[in-house]
Design a protein around this motif. Structure first.
Motif, PDB file in Angstrom:
ATOM      1  N   ILE A  97      35.001  44.026  48.834  1.00  0.00           N
ATOM      2  CA  ILE A  97      34.219  45.548  48.601  1.00  0.00           C
ATOM      3  C   ILE A  97      34.201  44.788  50.180  1.00  0.00           C
ATOM      4  O   ILE A  97      33.517  45.466  50.559  1.00  0.00           O
ATOM      5  N   HIS A 133      27.664  41.697  42.319  1.00  0.00           N
ATOM      6  CA  HIS A 133      27.852  42.030  41.379  1.00  0.00           C
ATOM      7  C   HIS A 133      27.915  41.958  40.571  1.00  0.00           C
ATOM      8  O   HIS A 133      28.130  43.002  38.948  1.00  0.00           O
ATOM      9  N   HIS A 151      32.135  46.902  34.857  1.00  0.00           N
ATOM     10  CA  HIS A 151      31.921  46.905  36.866  1.00  0.00           C
ATOM     11  C   HIS A 151      32.064  45.851  37.178  1.00  0.00           C
ATOM     12  O   HIS A 151      30.629  45.203  37.456  1.00  0.00           O
ATOM     13  N   GLY A 166      36.254  48.561  46.495  1.00  0.00           N
ATOM     14  CA  GLY A 166      35.585  48.781  46.724  1.00  0.00           C
ATOM     15  C   GLY A 166      36.682  50.906  46.422  1.00  0.00           C
ATOM     16  O   GLY A 166      37.557  50.773  47.883  1.00  0.00           O
ATOM     17  N   SER A 167      35.423  51.258  46.525  1.00  0.00           N
ATOM     18  CA  SER A 167      36.473  53.188  46.652  1.00  0.00           C
ATOM     19  C   SER A 167      36.801  53.201  47.799  1.00  0.00           C
ATOM     20  O   SER A 167      37.874  53.829  48.514  1.00  0.00           O
ATOM     21  N   GLU A 190      35.232  45.621  41.465  1.00  0.00           N
ATOM     22  CA  GLU A 190      36.084  47.180  41.756  1.00  0.00           C
ATOM     23  C   GLU A 190      36.966  47.427  40.628  1.00  0.00           C
ATOM     24  O   GLU A 190      37.787  48.403  41.355  1.00  0.00           O
TER      25      GLU A 190
END
Length: 453
Positions: free
Chosen positions: A328, A208, A94, A281-282, A97
């Motif tokens: 992100i 991160h 991780h 990022g999701s 992302e």
């Protein structure tokens, strides 16, 4: 009330017996296939992450720890203890992302459970099939612990769902590969509960690095620690789920311990886990899907766009709004998608383009709106063209989600793109092919030379 007077719950008995036997089970074909998808996707996330700034920091730290040579720090030539390797590989998984995510449990189970399972499998010399079973088990237990605590109330209270799930998932995977019996598994679950933690302030991490620890490394390390301590002879509490001051009374306002075994062996959570098509990022996945579709339909270009309105869930829009990291920051990634015609791992990690005049200028055309009626991981993108025509696309099932899954070939292509620049094309091709045929691998240690760089 003494420990002897507390009867072990049926939930704990069933859960412990399932974990103890998991390495020897025959997985259904779809669970095994999805397990391979997420295994190679997570390994690729680690390998690619080793060359990012968080990965470099982690590698430097793990090299200072020394230790018995049991497991590889992926993407390096350094072999250390399984616990150290799981910490390092979990954090690096991780480092950005790229790794997978499990929507319903609000967690990234893979970046903890897969490194933990791999390190333990190397340590024990496990077969490929046992390794695969442990990976699938990790997703099952990781997701279910969050369900049993109450995902949203847990999150709202400030507990990190992103730490709880991978910690329990990692512990289950490691305990299965350690060949613990059901009694030992119960003790291992108690040691896991004693270590589990996490505070939602990870959202304030600017580099991160702590986020990699919170999401992946901590859970992988702590899960492996619980398994190996019990394997070494540690005993513990028989059922941490019941009795005074138990796990649920500590962490849950809506405890549902029966969720730990609901559908266990029938509903496999790895099948419900997302793989990211885009290495961002999701919450940015759906908007990029929308832009890609509008590019196909309307030939979008920087010159024919007047305005872009991005409509997301108000639960997710703040997470990606005007962030300082490229992968992100939704405004940045949408700008890159339009300017380049696509978004790649390289472009998502090119921090210099955050200040590129062309990108900065195009970002002025982009508006982000958070709306309460839009579900998480959905998006509506409205583009006003130069001629004032408004075109739009609504993305409900993001590519890589259970309702719109990536094919084996798409997963293969993503993994190859991420790993080949580091491992070399030949080793990368061989590694991926061996994962697709993991049941034929007699000893997981045989994969180690393919992951050295």
């Amino acid at each position: 009330m003494s420990e002897k007077e507390i009867e072990t719950s049926e939930v704990m008995k069933t859960l412990a017996a399932y974990i103890a036997d998991a390495a020897n089970k025959k997985l259904p074909e779809d669970a095994a296939e999805h397990g391979k998808h997420h295994l190679i996707d997570t390994v690729a996330s680690v390998i690619s992450g080793t060359r990012l700034p968080p990965g470099e920091v982690v590698i430097n730290y793990i090299r200072t720890l020394g230790g018995t040579e049991e497991a590889l720090l992926l993407g390096t030539d350094y072999v250390t203890t399984a616990i150290n390797a799981s910490l390092g590989n979990g954090m690096i998984a991780h480092a950005d992302e790229t790794d997978d995510s499990h929507k319903e449990s609000r967690s990234h189970i893979g970046c903890g459970a897969v490194p933990a399972a791999l390190a333990m499998a190397e340590r024990e010399g496990s077969s490929g099939e046992a390794f695969l079973n442990a990976v699938v088990l990790g997703y099952d237990i990781g997701a279910r612990v969050n369900f049993s605590v109450g995902v949203h109330s847990m999150y709202d209270a400030g507990h990190s769902t992103h730490t709880f799930a991978p910690t329990f998932g990692s512990a289950a995977a490691a305990m299965a590969l350690a060949n613990l019996n059901a009694d030992q598994v119960r003790w291992g679950i108690s040691y896991t509960a004693q270590q589990v933690s996490g505070v939602n302030c990870w959202q304030r991490d600017r580099d991160h690095i702590e986020k990699g620890f919170d999401f992946g490394g901590q859970g992988a390390r702590d899960g492996l620690t619980a398994a190996t301590m019990v394997q070494a002879g540690f005993t513990g509490v028989d059922d941490v789920f019941v009795g005074p001051r138990n796990f649920y009374s500590t962490y849950s306002t809506e405890p549902r311990p029966e969720q730990m075994i609901d559908g266990l062996g029938e509903r496999f959570e790895v099948i419900q886990t997302n793989i990211k098509k885009w290495t961002v990022g999701s919450p940015i996945q759906a908007p990029l899907d929308c832009i890609e579709e509008l590019q196909k339909q309307h030939g979008l270009s920087p010159d024919n766009i007047k305005h872009i309105k991005l409509r997301l869930s108000d639960m997710e829009s703040p997470v990606v709004n005007d962030r300082h990291m490229a992968d992100i920051c939704i405004q940045h990634m949408v700008a890159i998608m339009v300017l380049d015609g696509t978004a790649t791992f390289a472009s998502a990690h090119d921090e210099e383009r955050m200040t590129d005049p062309a990108v900065v200028e195009f970002r002025k055309k982009i508006e982000l709106v958070g709306e309460p009626d839009i579900p998480r991981r959905n998006a509506i993108v409205e583009v006003t063209l130069a001629n004032d025509e408004v075109v739009s696309h609504k993305q409900i099932a993001v590519r890589g989600t259970p309702d719109n899954p990536m094919t084996r070939q798409e997963v293969d292509d993503k993994a190859f793109e991420l790993m080949a620049p580091i491992l070399g094309q030949e080793n990368t091709r061989t590694l991926i092919d061996k994962v697709w045929a993991l049941e034929t691998v007699e000893n997981v240690r045989d994969l180690r030379p393919l992951m050295i760089a």
